[in-house]
Write a protein that holds these residues in place. Structure first.
Motif, PDB file in Angstrom:
ATOM      1  N   ALA B 127      98.473 -33.201 -30.122  1.00 27.11           N
ATOM      2  CA  ALA B 127      98.336 -34.411 -29.304  1.00 27.11           C
ATOM      3  C   ALA B 127      97.342 -35.399 -29.903  1.00 27.11           C
ATOM      4  O   ALA B 127      97.419 -36.599 -29.640  1.00 27.11           O
ATOM      5  CB  ALA B 127      97.909 -34.030 -27.887  1.00 27.11           C
ATOM      6  N   THR B 128      96.398 -34.914 -30.685  1.00 22.74           N
ATOM      7  CA  THR B 128      95.335 -35.797 -31.171  1.00 22.74           C
ATOM      8  C   THR B 128      95.533 -36.292 -32.602  1.00 22.74           C
ATOM      9  O   THR B 128      94.773 -37.127 -33.072  1.00 22.74           O
ATOM     10  CB  THR B 128      93.954 -35.102 -31.099  1.00 22.74           C
ATOM     11  N   LEU B 129      96.571 -35.773 -33.284  1.00 22.62           N
ATOM     12  CA  LEU B 129      96.756 -36.150 -34.696  1.00 22.62           C
ATOM     13  C   LEU B 129      96.845 -37.677 -34.857  1.00 22.62           C
ATOM     14  O   LEU B 129      96.167 -38.262 -35.705  1.00 22.62           O
ATOM     15  CB  LEU B 129      98.009 -35.465 -35.268  1.00 22.62           C
ATOM     16  N   ALA B 130      97.676 -38.311 -34.019  1.00 18.54           N
ATOM     17  CA  ALA B 130      97.857 -39.763 -34.152  1.00 18.54           C
ATOM     18  C   ALA B 130      96.534 -40.490 -33.890  1.00 18.54           C
ATOM     19  O   ALA B 130      96.216 -41.479 -34.559  1.00 18.54           O
ATOM     20  CB  ALA B 130      98.922 -40.243 -33.170  1.00 18.54           C
ATOM     21  N   TRP B 131      95.768 -39.976 -32.942  1.00 23.17           N
ATOM     22  CA  TRP B 131      94.514 -40.640 -32.567  1.00 23.17           C
ATOM     23  C   TRP B 131      93.449 -40.498 -33.652  1.00 23.17           C
ATOM     24  O   TRP B 131      92.717 -41.434 -33.943  1.00 23.17           O
ATOM     25  CB  TRP B 131      94.017 -40.072 -31.237  1.00 23.17           C
ATOM     26  N   HIS B 132      93.375 -39.309 -34.241  1.00 26.45           N
ATOM     27  CA  HIS B 132      92.423 -39.136 -35.352  1.00 26.45           C
ATOM     28  C   HIS B 132      92.833 -40.031 -36.528  1.00 26.45           C
ATOM     29  O   HIS B 132      91.977 -40.563 -37.243  1.00 26.45           O
ATOM     30  CB  HIS B 132      92.365 -37.674 -35.790  1.00 26.45           C
ATOM     31  N   THR B 133      94.151 -40.172 -36.704  1.00 25.73           N
ATOM     32  CA  THR B 133      94.648 -41.025 -37.783  1.00 25.73           C
ATOM     33  C   THR B 133      94.295 -42.488 -37.502  1.00 25.73           C
ATOM     34  O   THR B 133      93.893 -43.226 -38.397  1.00 25.73           O
ATOM     35  CB  THR B 133      96.170 -40.850 -37.936  1.00 25.73           C
ATOM     36  N   LEU B 134      94.430 -42.870 -36.240  1.00 29.03           N
ATOM     37  CA  LEU B 134      94.034 -44.229 -35.826  1.00 29.03           C
ATOM     38  C   LEU B 134      92.556 -44.466 -36.129  1.00 29.03           C
ATOM     39  O   LEU B 134      92.165 -45.490 -36.696  1.00 29.03           O
ATOM     40  CB  LEU B 134      94.279 -44.409 -34.322  1.00 29.03           C
ATOM     41  N   ASN B 135      91.769 -43.494 -35.725  1.00 31.04           N
ATOM     42  CA  ASN B 135      90.326 -43.617 -35.921  1.00 31.04           C
ATOM     43  C   ASN B 135      89.999 -43.815 -37.398  1.00 31.04           C
ATOM     44  O   ASN B 135      89.195 -44.663 -37.765  1.00 31.04           O
ATOM     45  CB  ASN B 135      89.635 -42.362 -35.366  1.00 31.04           C
TER      46      ASN B 135
END
Lengths: 400, 147
Positions: B127-135
């Motif tokens: 669930a967090t892969l996209a968000w870490h990538t965004l960051n």
């Protein structure tokens, strides 16, 4: 073998009876193994090879009795050829650093296959980088086999070592180890087999295979984690440089000069995993009590049953369809990513592995990021596979 | 089973199968690469940022239903938002899926559909892969992995 021998099977998961189909990751432990391990801590809690007191004698005897069991299990000539390690990974690293590294140089080659677990790739990459040797990979077929003619085609005087698995963890392929060894020896190379997935499934005879090194782990053989075995022909182990150094591997130490112990102590520095090794002894007893030929035959029946059952599911594709396999069913589904499959079948109490199985080059070969993998242990039944199939139909319904 | 239904809501299955903003952006100002080595999920995220505002955000790659739906919803949520708002939403989302705080449903809006992930610790990384990538993309970092 009785299912009741495995206490972990007595539980429910997510309200469903546990169906454990992840034995290739680690096998469940029979009560006999658990009792052997706790017995060491509860009664025979002493260091080995040292004190003269009774507890130390008991622990030492049980520890060394396991070395004899492992010798017989592998068909080795001598207990001097049985080195206890922390697992297959350490066994391979030991050979890479203590045997191969001093012998390799620019122009030399190490031959592996495209079917290997990372633990039989990375130690060779490292030793090749250290020595200037070259790592050569034999490609695999669409069925997940390593063709012998492809092995032979890459064997010449430059190859010093062939390192291959006996059985693939990702696909279950059984390799023709005896023929690989014969080809390697004909070219003047030594051969190491990663037997982590073979030891729980196949009768083994390192002398019949003519293996130079053979590695396996206790925990896949219904034994404890953190223990493994390295078999090596005596002359080759004797050629090894010290792997780790410290207590138990020395004969005498002064600040001017240290002389080393003889095999196998020479390669076993420090206090080992005593309870774990003794637990391995109990695991070998348990497996031999049933007989590996019996286990193998039973598992082959179950594998056929599972292969047919999974193949009947629409949109499911088995990855790894070698002619000779152990009980490993790796698959992908059109409907869902392996990770989603794993979570959904877990909600039905079915434990399978999902991911790349520490064999990313295998995944790449098939052009997939991951697979779902159901793997069999001696406690599995056709009903377990039926439960998996029901759970996979749930996956299809959910993602329809 | 109810936890499973909570995880795989219709919304998640829909976005898993038909991700929104699943494309490349011409002239993107920010780019991030994410990889989850455990399951092989890969994502390429692109943003077009003008001043402090995310004018466009899109992704491509391959992953499980959770990671794909999460990336899809993230792009929908952050379209037109400021980078400061994106950072704040990232924080709220992280603490929700890790089960660290009672979700702030107002701030999270549609993202609240991923609250069920907290019951599946092994899936938090999906669930967090996209968000870490965004960051990583907006902070100018190199490729990220969720290990």
């Amino acid at each position: 073998m009785r299912r009741e021998d495995f206490p972990a099977l007595e539980q429910t998961v997510q309200g469903e009876p546990l169906v454990y189909l992840d034995s290739a990751a680690t096998a469940l432990k029979p009560r006999a193994v658990i009792d052997a391990v706790t017995g060491v801590y509860a009664r025979d809690c002493a260091n080995i090879h040292r004190a003269v007191h009774t507890l130390s004698q008991r622990a030492t005897q049980a520890f060394e009795a396991t070395r004899e069991k492992a010798r017989a299990f592998l068909g080795a000539e001598s207990t001097d050829e049985i080195v206890f390690t922390s697992g297959t990974t350490e066994s391979i690293n030991l050979v890479a650093q203590a045997w191969a590294r001093p012998r390799l140089g620019p122009g030399d080659r190490v031959l592996i296959s495209g079917l290997e677990h990372h633990s039989n790739i990375v130690p060779w990459q490292i030793v090749c980088a250290q020595t200037g040797a070259e790592l050569v990979v034999v490609p695999i077929t669409d069925e997940g086999e390593v063709p012998l003619e492809q092995v032979e085609a890459r064997l010449d005087e430059r190859v010093r070592l062939v390192a291959m698995n006996h059985v693939s963890n990702a696909l279950g392929t059984v390799q023709d180890a005896a023929e690989i060894a014969r080809l390697a020896h004909a070219a003047g190379a030594k051969v190491l087999f990663d037997g982590a997935q073979a030891a729980p499934h196949l009768p083994l005879d390192v002398r019949a295979l003519d293996a130079d090194f053979y590695a396996f782990s206790a925990h896949k053989l219904y034994g404890p984690t953190g223990v493994g075995v390295l078999y090596g022909k005596r002359a080759l182990l004797a050629e090894c440089e010290p792997y780790q150094s410290g207590g138990d591997m020395i004969r005498s130490v002064t600040f001017e000069k240290t002389t080393y112990a003889s095999l196998p102590a020479y390669l076993e520095a420090g206090t080992p995993n005593i309870a774990g090794v003794i637990g391995l002894g109990a695991a070998i007893d348990y497996v031999e009590g049933i007989g590996r030929a019996t286990l193998h035959a039973r598992e082959q029946d179950l594998l056929r049953y599972g292969t047919e059952a999974l193949s009947s599911i629409e949109g499911l594709r088995l990855i790894g369809t070698a002619k000779r396999k152990v009980g490993v069913l790796s698959f992908v589904m059109d409907a869902a990513h392996p990770h989603d499959i794993g979570t959904i079948v877990d909600a039905k109490g079915v434990a399978i592995r999902t991911g790349h199985h520490c064999a990313q080059p295998v995944m790449e070969r098939f052009g997939i990021p991951a697979t779902a993998r159901a793997s069999l242990g001696m406690y599995n039944t056709p009903e377990d596979l039926d439960a998996l199939v029901r759970a996979l139909h749930e996956v299809r319904r959910m993602f329809a | 089973m109810s936890e499973l239904r909570e995880l795989y809501q219709e919304y998640v299955l829909d976005h898993g199968k038909r991700p929104r903003n699943f494309r490349a952006i011409e002239g993107a100002t920010h780019r991030g690469e994410g990889y989850n080595p455990l399951c092989g999920d890969r994502i390429t995220l692109q943003l077009l940022v003008e001043g402090d505002v995310i004018r466009d955000i899109a992704f491509s790659g391959a992953g499980c239903a959770i990671s794909t739906a999460s990336a899809s919803t993230m792009t929908e949520t952050l379209m037109g938002k400021t980078l400061a708002e994106a950072r704040a939403t990232f924080g709220a989302f992280l603490s929700m899926v890790k089960g660290e705080a009672e979700p702030d449903y107002d701030a999270l809006d549609k993202l609240a559909v991923f609250a069920g992930v907290a019951e599946f610790p092994m899936r938090v990384k999906c669930a967090t892969l996209a968000w870490h990538t965004l960051n990583a993309a907006i902070e100018g970092a190199e490729a990220v992995t969720t290990e």
